[in-house]
Structures are given as C-alpha cells and as structure tokens.
Design a protein around this motif. Structure first.
Motif, PDB file in Angstrom:
ATOM      1  N   GLY A  58      30.665  -9.468  40.734  1.00 57.70           N
ATOM      2  CA  GLY A  58      30.099 -10.756  40.371  1.00 57.70           C
ATOM      3  C   GLY A  58      28.587 -10.802  40.295  1.00 57.70           C
ATOM      4  O   GLY A  58      28.011 -11.868  40.074  1.00 57.70           O
ATOM      5  N   TYR A 321      45.258 -20.503  39.662  1.00 56.11           N
ATOM      6  CA  TYR A 321      44.630 -20.459  38.341  1.00 56.11           C
ATOM      7  C   TYR A 321      44.713 -21.824  37.670  1.00 56.11           C
ATOM      8  O   TYR A 321      43.763 -22.289  37.035  1.00 56.11           O
ATOM      9  N   THR A 324      42.085 -24.039  39.132  1.00 61.12           N
ATOM     10  CA  THR A 324      40.733 -23.711  38.663  1.00 61.12           C
ATOM     11  C   THR A 324      40.465 -24.335  37.293  1.00 61.12           C
ATOM     12  O   THR A 324      39.418 -24.937  37.051  1.00 61.12           O
ATOM     13  N   ILE A 339      38.279 -19.353  30.621  1.00 64.25           N
ATOM     14  CA  ILE A 339      37.517 -18.418  31.443  1.00 64.25           C
ATOM     15  C   ILE A 339      37.409 -17.112  30.665  1.00 64.25           C
ATOM     16  O   ILE A 339      38.412 -16.434  30.427  1.00 64.25           O
ATOM     17  N   SER A 341      35.518 -14.412  31.476  1.00 61.31           N
ATOM     18  CA  SER A 341      35.451 -13.234  32.341  1.00 61.31           C
ATOM     19  C   SER A 341      35.336 -13.710  33.781  1.00 61.31           C
ATOM     20  O   SER A 341      34.805 -14.785  34.055  1.00 61.31           O
ATOM     21  N   ARG A 342      35.832 -12.901  34.710  1.00 61.50           N
ATOM     22  CA  ARG A 342      35.780 -13.266  36.124  1.00 61.50           C
ATOM     23  C   ARG A 342      35.604 -12.026  36.977  1.00 61.50           C
ATOM     24  O   ARG A 342      35.974 -10.913  36.587  1.00 61.50           O
ATOM     25  N   SER A 343      34.998 -12.208  38.143  1.00 65.64           N
ATOM     26  CA  SER A 343      34.809 -11.099  39.074  1.00 65.64           C
ATOM     27  C   SER A 343      36.119 -10.800  39.798  1.00 65.64           C
ATOM     28  O   SER A 343      37.086 -11.571  39.727  1.00 65.64           O
ATOM     29  N   ASP A 346      37.039 -13.531  42.165  1.00 71.12           N
ATOM     30  CA  ASP A 346      36.918 -14.868  41.577  1.00 71.12           C
ATOM     31  C   ASP A 346      35.750 -15.675  42.144  1.00 71.12           C
ATOM     32  O   ASP A 346      35.788 -16.915  42.162  1.00 71.12           O
ATOM     33  N   ARG A 348      32.705 -15.372  40.875  1.00 72.00           N
ATOM     34  CA  ARG A 348      31.804 -15.629  39.753  1.00 72.00           C
ATOM     35  C   ARG A 348      32.635 -15.624  38.466  1.00 72.00           C
ATOM     36  O   ARG A 348      33.389 -14.677  38.201  1.00 72.00           O
ATOM     37  N   LEU A 349      32.496 -16.667  37.679  1.00 73.27           N
ATOM     38  CA  LEU A 349      33.247 -16.785  36.437  1.00 73.27           C
ATOM     39  C   LEU A 349      32.308 -17.122  35.294  1.00 73.27           C
ATOM     40  O   LEU A 349      31.365 -17.904  35.465  1.00 73.27           O
ATOM     41  N   VAL A 351      32.501 -19.022  31.821  1.00 72.38           N
ATOM     42  CA  VAL A 351      33.389 -20.018  31.235  1.00 72.38           C
ATOM     43  C   VAL A 351      32.884 -20.415  29.859  1.00 72.38           C
ATOM     44  O   VAL A 351      31.689 -20.696  29.681  1.00 72.38           O
ATOM     45  N   THR A 366      29.950 -20.562  39.875  1.00 69.13           N
ATOM     46  CA  THR A 366      29.974 -19.916  41.181  1.00 69.13           C
ATOM     47  C   THR A 366      30.717 -20.848  42.135  1.00 69.13           C
ATOM     48  O   THR A 366      30.126 -21.781  42.701  1.00 69.13           O
TER      49      THR A 366
END
Length: 648
Positions: A58, A321, A324, A339, A341-343, A346, A348-349, A351, A366
């Motif tokens: 992240g 999910y 979120t 979303i 991409s995500r770490s 989760d 850090r995303l 969006v 965050t």
C-alpha cells in the motif's frame, strides 16, 4: 462539479488554478439548457496517468504516464501523492500492462511493432523493475510475438511464470523468472502441441493446458508437480456444452478448480470444476441475462463476479467487499464506482468513480484514516455537468431478433425529429457497447446529434447463441440490424429519417461505408476510421496471425455459407457507385486493418462521382496515441457532419 487533482497540477501544469477558481468558471447547466460547445481538444485530452496499480504493502502506486509524446512508468507515493521516480521504457515501446511482483518489484508489459520478412506484427515482452534500486532489466527476446503473458506471481515476489509464444507457428513455453541480484530464466513447461493457454495452481505449479487443434478442444491436465500431463478429453467443436471453458483458479493439491463455463443454454457462469473428469460440479453464480466476464479472488475464494449487460455490474460473494462498495457509494456522488486496485491488506485502495455521462476520476482511499483524496481526473478539461446522459433501449430486428442498444440524446433539445448518428462498434464478434463514457458519443451529442449504438447480432455479453447469430452475416443480417435501429428511432419520433449518418471505426468503419453503398436512400453520409474495405484481402492479412485450423475457423465466421463471395459485401467493389459524401481516415502504421485497405478503396472510388474527404495519420495505428491526432479526427468529423448533416 469540477474535481481537482494536485498531483496532475504539480507535475504537468506550470500555473495551477485553484479549485475555487475552477468552480467559479464552470457554468451551471440544467437538463433543459443547451450546453455550450465543448472544444474537441477537451475530449481528446487525457489524464497523463492510466493503469494505476497500488503495491501489495500500500505504500506506492505504479502507473503508466505520458508526457512530451513519450511513455514511462511513474511511481507515486500513495500517502502524499507525489511523484517518486520515473522509468523510461525506450523509444517505440508502449506500456501494455503493469503489475507488482511483491512490494518492490514491477513487471511491465511492453508492446511494439516488429517487421520480419516484409510483414509488420505486434510483439510483446516484459521488463522487470526493482523499485528500491531503480534497476530495470528486459526479459525475453525482442520480436517475441507474445512474451508478456504472466500466469503466476509468487506472493513474496521471488519468481513469476510467463507463457511465451516466440513465433506464430510455435506453441507457447512457460518460462520461470527468478528475481534476485540477477534475473534467472528457466523453462517451467515445454510446449505441447495444441496447447495455447497454460494455467498454474495457487502454489505456482503448471497444471492445465487448453487449446484447439484440428477443430477440437484439447484439455491437458496433471494432478500435481510430479505427475505427467495427459489428455483428459478431445472435444469436437460442434458440442455446444464444450465451446467455452476458462479456468480462473486451481487449488493446490487438489483436482478442484473454479471455472467459467456454459450451461445448457449457452450462458456462462461460475462453477466449481473437477479438472480430472472435466465436469462442472456446483454452480457458484450465474446471471440469467449476461455472461460472467471475470472473477475476483481473495485467499483462494471468489469474492465477486462481474458481467457486462447494458453496463458493467458485480455481484458480491463476500460481505466485507459489499460493505466497502456501499461505503464508497455513500461517500462519492458519481453513478458508477469501482475499486481499480487494492493493497494486500486492503489498507490502501485506488478507486475510480464516474459514469456514462461522466469521464470519471481516481481517488486514493485509506480506510484506517477514513481519508478519501482525489488523485486525478480522466478528462481534466471537461465539465461533466455539460454532458448528455445515455440510456439503454431495446428494439426488434426484422427477423424477430431482440437487439439492445445505447441511445444518447443531446442535452437541452426536444427529443423529436433529431439528426441521428448510427455508431456501430468494432470487433465485430464478442464486442458490445455499454453505458460507459465515450468521448466520441459525447462529442456528437454535444453538437446536437442523437447517437444510437446498436449491439447487433454477433455482439458479446448476451450469450454464445447471440454471438453465433452473427457468424456469416457481415454485410448481411448484421447490417440489417443497423438499418432496423434507424427505423426504430424514426418510428419513435426521435430521429428525422432524412437526417441520418453512419460513423464508425474498424468493423464499425466498414459498416458505415457499406451502409451508404448498400442503402444510399437511407443515409446522408458516412465516416469511417480504419474501416475494412476488402474482406478477401483482410482474411489473407489475418492468415499470418493464425495456425491453419484457427485461420479456417476465423474465415468461417466471416464468410458463412459455403462459396459465399465476400466481394459482394466489400465496399471497394461498389465504390464507383458511391453517391453519398464519405470521410475516410486511417493510420499508416495500422497492423490490424492495414494501410492497403485504405488505398484499395481510395483507388476504386475514383471512378465514382464523389470525392471522399481523406484524413491520413502518418504515425498512428489502429487507434490514437497522440491527443493532437485524435483532436484532429474529432474536428474533421464534426466539420464533415456539420456540412452534410447539420444539426440545426
């Protein structure tokens, strides 16, 4: 509502404008007000960043960036959103994809054009980057036809498996790249005749190979790393239940997998699957109206399934999910939220939020800090409040086939007796238009045109049977569907039957030219970008990219009935009868619809009474790399339409 990105401003704008000043400049536009003309340059201008990928820890965001006509990989601090480092990818290379291999290593797909024996083709390879040291190393050979197909990355980033096809006539090899002080390459799996797609299980063991040979589906399988591959079954192409199989996840130490496959009606759903017996077991999820496109996995389990009907949609199999997405929908005003991409944890995303009438923006979320910050605008010069709202409609073709389409009406104008643009998509098979943002659609609607995008037979997303309805119907029933779309719009009172033009690119460009040649009484004009004009010639071109059996299958989809003469549906053959104005545009570096298609039509049309408006791009291919060139296409297109089918 103008959104503002400090990242783009700090990197690419010499004198950033404050958010307050931008909001003050943006005019309030109501649904009943005709919006001002938006400059073509605003539709052509892109955010300099695409393909945003957050690192597993992240901390960083890797993205493709473009500045000064050159592409590079940018590394951005996810917390401060400041540029950390750039990585040049070399002259002539385009970035096809970016993915992380651990939290400090990147695998970058590079796409370029290679000439061999007088033929030009697209080739790909991988570049490996260690973000701590800045070291970059190219993997594989230059000129490899497909060298960037990553099928597995170890969770700790220690190695990756890549399926590599060096030549058109060779089956792919699976290479293992071990990452350390030096990159070490070994062969993990030698080619097997007929296997085009390799799959590894969750532990990185190559377990499955799929392909077709002599019109049969081949399934090669092994139960573990010490077992030998065996042919599970050879399935003839005529067996409906075996036409589609895509394995999405293989469990280690087991014959069980998750797979996308068809039911008896040809609808693709997600199933648990026994690879040893090649049988679907339990249905996980199936949508009754659309094929499942992809699946999101987390810790070996599916957490979400995605499909595309009139728009992109999802069904969540995991409550966290779903929660979120619900929270993001409550926090953001945009119509669609995904979303990107995500770490790994989760924390850090990245969006994306936008819609059919909103080119969208990217945010960094965050969750631990409850912080959602704007990263960048997709179209920084467009005020989305001035755009038109597309909607999905349905109509019935002359043979009773139900067709879906996207209709966009110009904002602030009465939806009655409008000038109409029929805008067929490219492909044509397996592709379809959706309720997603389109620069070209919004450009035309902003100029006062109604825009109709028919998902004619052969389009994807509606099941295999609908795709098959298009086989052998190019220039025939597929073209009827476009004419029937026009008739629907006229019957509804939306369109003026005497003010209809066709516009399209690739197959859509072909359909546009063919429409004014086949039915000049219907259409006032046509504009074609990279349209096919000679089907026999394009099939000979395509033959260089297929094995013999695949070439035959491809040709059958185009030709249809035995001994059908493709010249009877090729625009160049009727070019001398052209009686409607046409705009023809082409990039000279196009390797998909080659330059010869343009010149063939240009020569043939000299015998007609019409001189086409011609637009040539010296350094472009099957689309646009440079915003200036796309802007020129938009300007020429709107000027052409204004002359031959004025909106007022």
């Amino acid at each position: 509502m103008f959104r503002y990105s400090a990242l783009v401003a700090s990197l690419f704008i010499s004198n950033p404008v404050s958010l307050a000043a931008q909001d003050g400049q943006a005019a309030q536009v109501s649904a009943d007000t005709v919006p001002p003309v938006i400059a073509a340059s605003a539709f052509a201008k892109r955010s300099p960043f695409t393909m945003l990928r957050v690192s597993p820890d992240g901390a960083m965001i890797a993205t493709r960036a473009r500045s000064g006509g050159k592409e590079f990989v940018a590394l951005i601090d996810a917390s401060t959103q400041k540029l950390v480092r750039r990585y040049a990818v070399g002259e002539g290379n385009e970035i096809g994809n970016i993915r992380w291999a651990g939290s400090n290593q990147l695998l970058i797909s590079l796409v370029g054009t290679v000439e061999r024996a007088g033929d030009a083709f697209t080739a790909t390879r991988l570049a490996y980057v260690h973000t701590d040291t800045g070291k970059m190393e190219l993997l594989g050979d230059f000129g490899t036809r497909d060298g960037d197909n990553v099928i597995f990355v170890a969770e700790d980033g220690s190695y990756a498996l890549v399926s590599v096809q060096r030549l058109r006539t060779q089956y792919p090899t699976v290479m293992r790249y071990d990452f350390g002080a030096e990159v070490n390459a070994t062969i993990a799996q030698y080619p097997i005749e007929g296997v085009w797609n390799w799959y590894a299980d969750e532990d990185g063991v190559v377990r499955l190979g799929l392909g077709r040979n002599s019109r049969k589906l081949l399934v090669h399988y092994r139960s573990g790393p010490d077992a030998k591959f065996r042919v599970v079954e050879k399935i003839k192409d005529v067996d409906v239940e075996d036409k589609y199989l895509h394995v999405t996840y293989i469990r280690a130490g087991s014959d069980l997998a998750y797979a996308l496959t068809e039911n008896g009606e040809g609808r693709v759903g997600l199933y648990t699957f026994d690879l040893a017996t090649r049988e679907p077991l339990d249905l996980i999820y199936e949508n009754p109206h659309a094929d499942i496109d992809s699946v999101l996995f987390r810790d070996g389990k599916p957490v979400g399934v995605f499909w595309t009907g009139d728009s992109s949609e999802a069904h969540w199999l995991d409550a966290n999910y779903e929660a979120t997405y619900s929270a993001l929908s409550a926090a953001l005003p945009e119509e669609q939220i995904w979303i990107a991409s995500r770490s790994e944890e989760d924390d850090r995303l990245v969006v994306w939020a936008g819609g059919a009438a909103d080119p969208g923006a990217y945010y960094v979320f965050t969750p631990g800090e409850g912080r959602l910050s704007l990263l960048m605008e997709s179209r920084p010069d467009i005020d989305e409040r001035q755009l038109a709202q597309p909607k999905a409609i349905g109509y019935t073709a002359r043979d009773g086939t139900e067709i879906r389409a996207i209709l966009t009406l110009p904002k602030g104008r009465e939806p009655k007796d409008l000038p109409l643009i029929i805008l067929p998509h490219g492909g044509p098979f397996g592709v379809h238009d959706t309720l997603d943002y389109s620069d070209e659609v919004q450009l035309l609607a902003n100029r006062g045109y109604a825009v109709l995008q028919p998902n004619f037979r052969g389009s994807g997303g509606y099941g295999e049977k609908f795709v098959e309805l298009g086989y052998g119907q190019i220039g025939r029933a597929m073209q009827d569907d476009l004419d029937d779309a026009m008739d629907w719009a006229v019957a509804e009172g939306i369109a003026d039957k005497d003010r209809v033009c066709l516009v399209g690119a690739s197959y859509g460009g072909y359909a546009s030219l063919w429409g004014v040649l086949r039915n000049p009484e219907r259409y006032r004009c046509a504009a074609s970008f990279a349209g096919v004009t000679d089907w026999d010639l394009i099939l000979k071109h395509d033959d260089r990219f297929f094995m013999n059996w695949a070439s035959q299958k491809h040709e059958e989809k185009i030709v249809g009935e035995e001994n059908f003469d493709l010249d009877t549906v090729s625009p160049y053959r009727l070019a001398e009868s052209l009686s409607r104005p046409v705009l023809i545009a082409q990039g000279k570096d196009d390797t998909i619809v080659p330059w010869s298609q343009h010149t063939k039509f240009r020569s043939a049309v000299k015998k007609s009474s019409i001189t086409p408006v011609e637009l040539v791009f010296e350094d472009e291919g099957h689309g646009f790399d440079e915003p200036e060139n796309e802007q020129k296409w938009f300007e020429e297109l709107t000027a052409f339409l204004a002359e031959h089918n004025p909106p007022d």
